[in-house]
Design an enzyme around this catalytic site. Structure first.
Site, PDB file in Angstrom:
ATOM      1  N   ASP A 126       9.271   2.373   1.535  1.00  0.00           N
ATOM      2  CA  ASP A 126       8.119   3.240   1.991  1.00  0.00           C
ATOM      3  C   ASP A 126       8.114   2.825   3.466  1.00  0.00           C
ATOM      4  O   ASP A 126       7.459   1.660   3.914  1.00  0.00           O
ATOM      5  CB  ASP A 126       6.668   2.550   1.293  1.00  0.00           C
ATOM      6  CG  ASP A 126       5.570   3.381   1.890  1.00  0.00           C
ATOM      7  OD1 ASP A 126       5.601   3.878   2.864  1.00  0.00           O
ATOM      8  OD2 ASP A 126       4.667   3.262   0.951  1.00  0.00           O
TER       9      ASP A 126
ATOM     10  N   PHE B   4       0.907  -1.293  -0.112  1.00  0.00           N
ATOM     11  CA  PHE B   4       0.020  -0.053   0.056  1.00  0.00           C
ATOM     12  C   PHE B   4       1.044   1.204  -0.048  1.00  0.00           C
ATOM     13  O   PHE B   4       1.598   1.241   1.027  1.00  0.00           O
ATOM     14  CB  PHE B   4      -1.027  -0.017   1.212  1.00  0.00           C
ATOM     15  CG  PHE B   4      -1.944   1.165   1.235  1.00  0.00           C
ATOM     16  CD1 PHE B   4      -2.965   1.218   0.395  1.00  0.00           C
ATOM     17  CD2 PHE B   4      -1.583   2.425   1.949  1.00  0.00           C
ATOM     18  CE1 PHE B   4      -3.762   2.424   0.488  1.00  0.00           C
ATOM     19  CE2 PHE B   4      -2.506   3.565   1.991  1.00  0.00           C
ATOM     20  CZ  PHE B   4      -3.408   3.385   1.051  1.00  0.00           C
TER      21      PHE B   4
ATOM     22  N   LYS C 225       2.814   9.563   8.298  1.00  0.00           N
ATOM     23  CA  LYS C 225       1.779   9.163   9.526  1.00  0.00           C
ATOM     24  C   LYS C 225       2.685   9.689  10.800  1.00  0.00           C
ATOM     25  O   LYS C 225       2.425  10.970  11.236  1.00  0.00           O
ATOM     26  CB  LYS C 225       1.728   7.706   9.439  1.00  0.00           C
ATOM     27  CG  LYS C 225       0.740   7.047   8.413  1.00  0.00           C
ATOM     28  CD  LYS C 225       0.263   5.905   8.523  1.00  0.00           C
ATOM     29  CE  LYS C 225      -0.733   5.427   7.605  1.00  0.00           C
ATOM     30  NZ  LYS C 225      -0.531   4.766   6.425  1.00  0.00           N
TER      31      LYS C 225
END
Ligand SMILES: *Cc1c(COP(=O)(O)O)cnc(C)c1O
Length: 397
Positions: free
Chosen positions: A214, A129, A243
């Site tokens: 990532d 993702f 995040k």
């Protein structure tokens, strides 16, 4: 009354009005222990005094000036991130997807700058993702997220996660980079094994490719290291963060070596909000806490405690919990029941956990969670297991 919001989310019948540490207090006054951290965002929990002070002090001074001007607090945060990592250069964004967009652009530009504009392809992994923009849904490759949005953005060749041989076979004349989450988050807390991640580095070196990590979910202390790449003794060329980096303030960053960033010259990229003074105040404040003596060591220790507690849970409820996996305070329970149902059962016990792919619920408590809260949370997970078991048994009888 129907909502005026676009109905892209199946929202729970629950709203929060404030938070304190690892706890959220609902609009009806009920206290929930948060083992989701707003999906790994609330790295320092809620109402952290250092973050609140940093943001409110900055709010009284200046919110926004644009990237036409010098950004002293951004310079400082970038310098500190470089000193703490492999990186030489940083670009700030507002989100994870934007950080990934730049990661993709930077890898393409590096190849172009080396005389290989045809090497704009990246190898990516099943279960990945990377965000919800047109390029990042193509990179993630989840058919549910691609359906109906037109031709898939070209340049992403997907292979199974963990399959080094498939990676090697996928390398062709158009390949310029590999993009991987060392620990897949949304995909179900799938931890890349050491040989696989180190093997990717070796393949990149052999074929002249950039290795892009990532770490939007796995980074910023989540695993007990500032970034998960440290667990593997491997360094990427480019790393995307977001995040937890802003502790709840929208912030992302791309970290890169001087070499990997060499194509990103004057005018090749930009952002209106990215790295604005409010975001930089929060980013610096988060880093103050993460880099304080002993903080990350303690996260690693709490990760082991959580893991040990979860192992006890799995042993006690083998018919609900099939497997535990993760690193540090990024753990997943692979279930024999639908993760959304399990998360609902946990909410009924006043504990928040987050469903993910591969039949997993994610456990991502704030990094400031206490030992006692870890024990309380796992106790509530055990209650949720018991409730799920009771619901399952009549069907089986
Ligand atoms: C959440 C996430 C993203 C996307 O971040 P947004 O801020 O939602 O755009 C990208 N990659 C990973 C690994 C993530 O967990």
């Amino acid at each position: 009354m129907t909502s005026a919001l676009l109905p892209t989310y199946a929202r729970y019948e629950l709203a929060f009005e404030r938070g304190e540490g690892a706890w959220l207090i609902s609009t009806t006054g009920e206290k929930y222990l948060d083992f989701g951290g707003g999906i790994a965002v609330a790295s320092l929990g809620y109402n952290h005094p250092h973050l609140v002070e940093a943001l409110t002090e900055q709010a009284k001074k200046l919110w926004h000036t644009s990237n036409l001007f010098q950004m002293p607090e951004g310079e400082r945060l970038a310098r500190r991130l470089c000193e703490a990592t492999f990186a030489d250069r940083v670009f700030f964004t507002n989100s994870g997807a934007e950080a990934l967009e730049l990661t993709i652009k930077m890898a393409r530009k590096w190849n172009a700058a080396n005389g290989h504009p045809e090497r704009f392809h990246m190898i990516t992994f099943e279960g990945a993702f990377h965000g919800r923009t047109l390029a990042t849904i193509a990179a993630g490759g989840n058919p549910k997220y691609l359906d109906g949005f037109g031709e898939k953005t070209p340049g992403f060749d997907q292979v199974p996660f963990g399959d080094l041989e498939a990676v090697e076979q996928a390398i062709g004349p158009n390949t310029g980079a590999i993009l991987v989450e060392p620990i897949q988050g949304e995909g179900g807390i799938r931890v890349g094994d050491r040989d696989f991640i180190r093997g990717l580095r070796a393949l990149c070196d052999e074929h002249g490719l950039l290795l892009c990590f990532d770490e939007v979910q796995s980074g910023m202390g989540r695993t007990g290291k500032l970034f998960a790449y440290e667990l593997y003794d491997v360094v990427p060329d480019i790393l995307a963060s977001a995040k937890g980096i802003g502790g709840g303030f929208p912030l992302g960053a791309v970290l890169a070596t001087e070499e990997a960033g060499k194509g990103m010259t004057l005018g090749t990229h930009g952002t209106t909000y990215g790295g604005n003074p409010l975001a930089m105040a929060c980013g610096n404040a988060v880093l103050d806490v993460l880099l304080a003596d002993g903080f990350l060591t303690d996260v690693a220790r709490k990760g082991l405690l959580l893991r040990q507690q979860l192992a006890g849970l799995a042993a006690a409820c083998p018919d609900i919990v099939a497997e535990i996996r993760g690193e540090g305070l990024m753990q997943g329970l692979k279930l024999t029941v639908p993760p959304a149902d399990f998360a609902a059962a946990a909410r009924a016990k006043k504990l928040i956990v987050i469903p993910a792919g591969d039949n997993v619920v994610r456990i991502l408590p704030p990094l400031i969670v206490s030992d006692e809260e870890i024990r309380t949370g796992v106790g509530r997970l055990a209650e949720a297991c018991a409730a799920m078991k009771a619901a399952k048994e009549p069907e089986e009888a």
